[in-house]
Design a protein around this motif. Structure first.
Motif, PDB file in Angstrom:
ATOM      1  N   ASP A 100     116.118-101.545 -72.444  1.00  0.00           N
ATOM      2  CA  ASP A 100     115.701-100.265 -71.874  1.00  0.00           C
ATOM      3  C   ASP A 100     114.985-100.498 -70.547  1.00  0.00           C
ATOM      4  O   ASP A 100     115.167 -99.747 -69.583  1.00  0.00           O
ATOM      5  CB  ASP A 100     114.781 -99.547 -72.866  1.00  0.00           C
ATOM      6  CG  ASP A 100     114.321 -98.189 -72.374  1.00  0.00           C
ATOM      7  OD1 ASP A 100     115.178 -97.316 -72.158  1.00  0.00           O
ATOM      8  OD2 ASP A 100     113.096 -97.999 -72.198  1.00  0.00           O
TER       9      ASP A 100
ATOM     10  N   TRP B  20     117.454-102.016 -67.541  1.00  0.00           N
ATOM     11  CA  TRP B  20     118.251-101.036 -66.798  1.00  0.00           C
ATOM     12  C   TRP B  20     117.485-100.508 -65.591  1.00  0.00           C
ATOM     13  O   TRP B  20     118.062-100.234 -64.538  1.00  0.00           O
ATOM     14  CB  TRP B  20     118.657 -99.879 -67.715  1.00  0.00           C
ATOM     15  CG  TRP B  20     119.865-100.149 -68.558  1.00  0.00           C
ATOM     16  CD1 TRP B  20     119.906-100.395 -69.898  1.00  0.00           C
ATOM     17  CD2 TRP B  20     121.224-100.189 -68.120  1.00  0.00           C
ATOM     18  NE1 TRP B  20     121.199-100.594 -70.327  1.00  0.00           N
ATOM     19  CE2 TRP B  20     122.030-100.468 -69.246  1.00  0.00           C
ATOM     20  CE3 TRP B  20     121.849-100.022 -66.886  1.00  0.00           C
ATOM     21  CZ2 TRP B  20     123.424-100.572 -69.168  1.00  0.00           C
ATOM     22  CZ3 TRP B  20     123.236-100.131 -66.805  1.00  0.00           C
ATOM     23  CH2 TRP B  20     124.000-100.404 -67.937  1.00  0.00           C
TER      24      TRP B  20
ATOM     25  N   GLY C 240     125.588-101.892 -73.252  1.00  0.00           N
ATOM     26  CA  GLY C 240     124.167-102.206 -73.134  1.00  0.00           C
ATOM     27  C   GLY C 240     123.246-101.235 -73.831  1.00  0.00           C
ATOM     28  O   GLY C 240     122.054-101.168 -73.525  1.00  0.00           O
TER      29      GLY C 240
ATOM     30  N   TYR D 192     117.580-103.292 -62.960  1.00  0.00           N
ATOM     31  CA  TYR D 192     118.886-103.432 -62.315  1.00  0.00           C
ATOM     32  C   TYR D 192     119.169-102.263 -61.376  1.00  0.00           C
ATOM     33  O   TYR D 192     119.760-102.438 -60.306  1.00  0.00           O
ATOM     34  CB  TYR D 192     119.983-103.559 -63.369  1.00  0.00           C
ATOM     35  CG  TYR D 192     119.784-104.732 -64.313  1.00  0.00           C
ATOM     36  CD1 TYR D 192     119.125-105.886 -63.891  1.00  0.00           C
ATOM     37  CD2 TYR D 192     120.230-104.681 -65.630  1.00  0.00           C
ATOM     38  CE1 TYR D 192     118.916-106.955 -64.750  1.00  0.00           C
ATOM     39  CE2 TYR D 192     120.041-105.746 -66.494  1.00  0.00           C
ATOM     40  CZ  TYR D 192     119.374-106.881 -66.062  1.00  0.00           C
ATOM     41  OH  TYR D 192     119.175-107.931 -66.915  1.00  0.00           O
ATOM     42  N   ASN D 193     118.766-101.063 -61.761  1.00  0.00           N
ATOM     43  CA  ASN D 193     118.968 -99.920 -60.881  1.00  0.00           C
ATOM     44  C   ASN D 193     118.099-100.005 -59.633  1.00  0.00           C
ATOM     45  O   ASN D 193     118.520 -99.598 -58.552  1.00  0.00           O
ATOM     46  CB  ASN D 193     118.701 -98.616 -61.633  1.00  0.00           C
ATOM     47  CG  ASN D 193     119.948 -98.066 -62.286  1.00  0.00           C
ATOM     48  OD1 ASN D 193     120.715 -97.352 -61.659  1.00  0.00           O
ATOM     49  ND2 ASN D 193     120.170 -98.434 -63.546  1.00  0.00           N
TER      50      ASN D 193
ATOM     51  N   SER E 222     116.046 -95.291 -70.271  1.00  0.00           N
ATOM     52  CA  SER E 222     117.386 -95.841 -70.053  1.00  0.00           C
ATOM     53  C   SER E 222     118.280 -95.631 -71.268  1.00  0.00           C
ATOM     54  O   SER E 222     119.399 -95.112 -71.166  1.00  0.00           O
ATOM     55  CB  SER E 222     117.296 -97.336 -69.722  1.00  0.00           C
ATOM     56  OG  SER E 222     116.498 -97.556 -68.578  1.00  0.00           O
TER      57      SER E 222
ATOM     58  N   ILE F 176     118.055 -92.926 -66.252  1.00  0.00           N
ATOM     59  CA  ILE F 176     118.065 -94.324 -65.808  1.00  0.00           C
ATOM     60  C   ILE F 176     117.778 -94.400 -64.312  1.00  0.00           C
ATOM     61  O   ILE F 176     116.899 -95.140 -63.858  1.00  0.00           O
ATOM     62  CB  ILE F 176     119.425 -94.992 -66.112  1.00  0.00           C
ATOM     63  CG1 ILE F 176     119.604 -95.183 -67.625  1.00  0.00           C
ATOM     64  CG2 ILE F 176     119.523 -96.347 -65.405  1.00  0.00           C
ATOM     65  CD1 ILE F 176     120.935 -95.819 -67.994  1.00  0.00           C
TER      66      ILE F 176
END
Length: 493
Positions: free
Chosen positions: A238, A241, A33, A244-245, A164, A204
Motif C-alpha cells: 500500500d 504504490w 499488486g 512508485y507514483n 493505494s 493512489i
C-alpha cells in the motif's frame, strides 16, 4: 443491527459462479499488486519473500449515493477545520493539558508540541493527508424502511492507510464487472452491479499529488521524501504504490526509514535546521508510523520524533495536526458552539455538525459524570474510545461497566464516550486467503483529504479518493491491517 432500505444482497449465485468470481479475483489481485505480506505465523521460518492477496469483498457493497456525495462535500471542510484547530495554541493547551497527565502517550506528544512552540516553528508549510471515516446509522427504534444517515466515526490525521489498496479494490470490482458481468440476471432480486454505479477512485495518485505539492514548495530539487514506517511492515505494498507514483509521475525519490533509523542517521544542519538522513536532505517527512505507543519502544524513537519535528522538513502530520486527531479534540468540537469557533460559515458548520453522533466527556465535570451514569445504565448504547489509532482499542457493551468500575475519575479522562452508531443490515461475501466467508456485514466509508498551506496561503484543499472497509457485523473493530475487515468499494444506489 437496524432496519433499513438497503437492498437484498448479494446476488444469489450458484456455488460454481462464486468460485469462478473468487478465482478471477484472487489471480487479478496477485497480478496487480493488490497484496499484503501474511502474518509471520502463517509462513513458518521461510526466508523467501511471501505475499497473499489483500482481503477483499467479492461484491462491491451497496451504499446510498446521497450519503457518499455528502461525505465528499464534507472533506474540504474537515481539511480546513484541522488547520484552524491546529493553529489555535490556546485551544490545544486547554484541551490537552489535563489529558496529558492521565495518558502517557498523549503526554509525550504534547511535550513535543510545547517544545517546538517555545523553540520556534522551523517550517510554516503544512501538509495534511487526512481521512474522515463514516458509518450509516439507523436508530434502533426507527420504523421499517427508514433512510440511513451518515455519521462520522473519526477523523484520522496521521498514517491514513490503504489509499493505494482501496483504489485497487475498486479496480478489481471494475474488472469483475467487465469480465463476468457478475452474472447479472434481471430475474435476480439484487441491484445490477454496473460500471456506472462504481464511483471513480484515484487515491493512489491523489496522495502522491499532495506530497509532491509540498515537496515543490520546500524548494530544493535534490531533496527527497522520507516515509516513516514500522519495522516488518506487512502493509508495505500500500505504501510502495505511493513511492512508485511519486517517482513515475513527479520524479521525486522516497526513502523508507524507521524511527530508530532516524535516531541513528538523522541530523539537523544549519540555522534553518534542515533534516538530513545520511547524505540526503529531507523535504517531506510522511509518517506511516508513530501513531501508537508500540511505535516508541524506547527513548530512541521519541528522540527521533522530536528531531523531525524541530526540523525544516515538512511534516505529515506536524505535531499539532497529530494532536488534533485525538478523540478528545473530536469530542470537544462537538460541544454546542465550539465547532462554530473554527467554522465561521454557518452553512458549513451545520454540514459538519450534522455528521456528528453523540460525543461526551468522561472526566469529573458534571457532563462527564452524567455520561458515565448513562454508560453504566445503558452500556449497549455506547462505545468508550481512548486516544489511540490502529484498531482494537475501543470498549463496547457489557465491557464498559467493567472498565469504568476499575477506573478513577482521573483515569476516565483518557477516554471519551460516543453513541453507538447502528448500521443497517447487509450481507456480502468476504475473501480472505482464498476462502469465501459469507455473512452479515457492515461497511465503513473513508474519504481522503489533501491539504497544503503556507501560512494563510492555501495551495491545496481537495478530496483524495475513498476507502470502503467491510467487516462482519459481529466485529466491533474495523481495521484491515488489524485483521478485522476487508477492502471493498461502494456500489452507489
Amino acid at each position: 443491527m437496524s432496519s433499513s432500505t438497503l437492498p437484498a444482497y448479494p446476488p444469489p449465485l450458484a456455488q460454481d459462479q462464486l468460485d469462478e468470481l473468487r478465482d478471477h479475483a484472487v489471480d487479478w489481485a496477485l497480478a496487480h499488486g493488490f497484496v499484503v505480506r501474511p502474518a509471520p505465523s502463517s509462513v513458518g521460518n521461510q526466508t523467501i519473500p511471501v505475499v497473499t492477496h489483500a482481503p477483499f469483498a467479492l461484491f462491491p457493497s451497496p451504499f446510498p449515493r446521497r450519503c457518499y456525495e455528502q461525505a465528499l462535500k464534507l472533506q474540504p471542510l474537515f481539511n480546513a477545520l484541522v488547520e484552524s484547530v491546529a493553529k489555535d495554541d490556546l485551544f490545544l493547551r486547554e484541551t490537552l493539558e489535563s489529558l496529558s497527565k492521565v495518558d502517557d502517550f498523549v503526554g509525550r506528544l504534547y511535550d513535543i508540541y510545547k517544545y517546538v512552540q517555545q523553540e520556534g516553528i522551523a517550517q510554516p508549510i503544512t501538509l495534511g493527508l487526512h481521512r474522515s471515516d463514516y458509518l450509516l446509522h439507523v436508530p434502533l427504534d426507527a420504523p421499517p424502511k427508514t433512510e440511513p444517515v451518515l455519521q462520522q466515526v473519526e477523523l484520522n490525521t496521521i498514517a491514513s492507510s490503504f489509499s493505494s489498496l482501496s483504489q485497487l479494490a475498486g479496480n478489481l470490482h471494475n474488472f469483475l464487472v467487465n469480465r463476468t458481468n457478475y452474472f447479472n440476471d434481471a430475474s435476480l432480486p439484487s441491484p445490477d452491479i454496473t460500471l456506472s454505479a462504481l464511483p471513480r477512485n484515484s487515491s493512489i495518485k491523489d496522495i502522491a499529488k499532495g506530497i509532491a505539492k509540498a515537496w515543490s514548495l520546500y524548494g530544493s530539487a535534490s531533496a527527497v521524501v522520507i516515509m516513516i514506517v514500522q519495522p516488518g511492515e506487512r502493509n508495505a505494498f500500500d505504501q510502495r504504490w505511493i513511492e512508485y507514483n511519486l517517482f513515475d509521475e513527479h520524479k521525486i525519490r522516497l526513502m523508507r526509514c524507521t524511527l530508530a533509523e532516524i535516531a541513528d542517521c538523522g541530523t539537523l544542519q544549519g540555522e534553518q535546521r534542515k533534516l538530513f538522513v545520511g547524505q540526503s536532505e529531507i523535504a517531506v517527512t510522511y509518517f506511516r508510523a508513530g501513531y501508537a505507543p508500540t511505535d516508541f519502544p524506547s527513548q530512541k524513537e521519541w528522540d527521533a520524533r522530536l528531531l523531525i519535528e524541530r526540523s525544516r522538513s515538512i511534516k505529515c502530520p506536524n505535531i499539532a495536526y497529530h494532536l488534533v486527531g485525538t478523540k478528545k479534540v473530536q469530542q470537544i468540537l462537538a460541544k454546542p458552539g465550539l465547532l462554530e469557533r473554527f467554522v465561521p460559515d454557518a452553512r458549513h458548520a451545520k454540514l459538519v455538525r450534522d455528521s456528528f453522533t453523540g460525543l461526551y466527556p468522561l472526566d469529573g465535570s458534571p457532563a462527564g459524570e452524567a455520561a458515565a451514569k448513562m454508560a453504566l445504565e445503558n452500556p449497549e448504547g455506547f462505545v468508550m474510545k481512548p486516544q489511540r489509532e490502529g484498531g482494537g482499542n475501543n470498549i463496547y457493551g457489557e465491557d464498559i461497566p467493567k472498565a469504568l468500575s476499575k477506573m478513577t475519575v482521573s483515569e476516565r479522562n483518557a477516554y471519551i464516550l460516543m453513541d453507538l452508531i447502528r448500521p443497517p443490515p447487509l450481507e456480502n461475501i468476504m475473501v480472505r486467503q482464498g476462502r469465501l466467508i459469507k455473512g452479515e456485514v457492515v461497511s465503513e466509508l473513508g474519504i481522503y483529504g489533501l491539504w497544503v498551506s503556507d501560512g494563510s496561503v492555501v495551495h491545496m484543499n481537495e478530496t483524495g479518493g475513498h476507502l470502503l472497509r467491510t467487516k462482519a457485523s459481529s466485529s466491533h473493530e474495523g481495521g484491515v491491517a488489524a485483521g478485522f475487515a476487508v477492502l471493498d468499494s461502494p456500489l452507489l444506489i
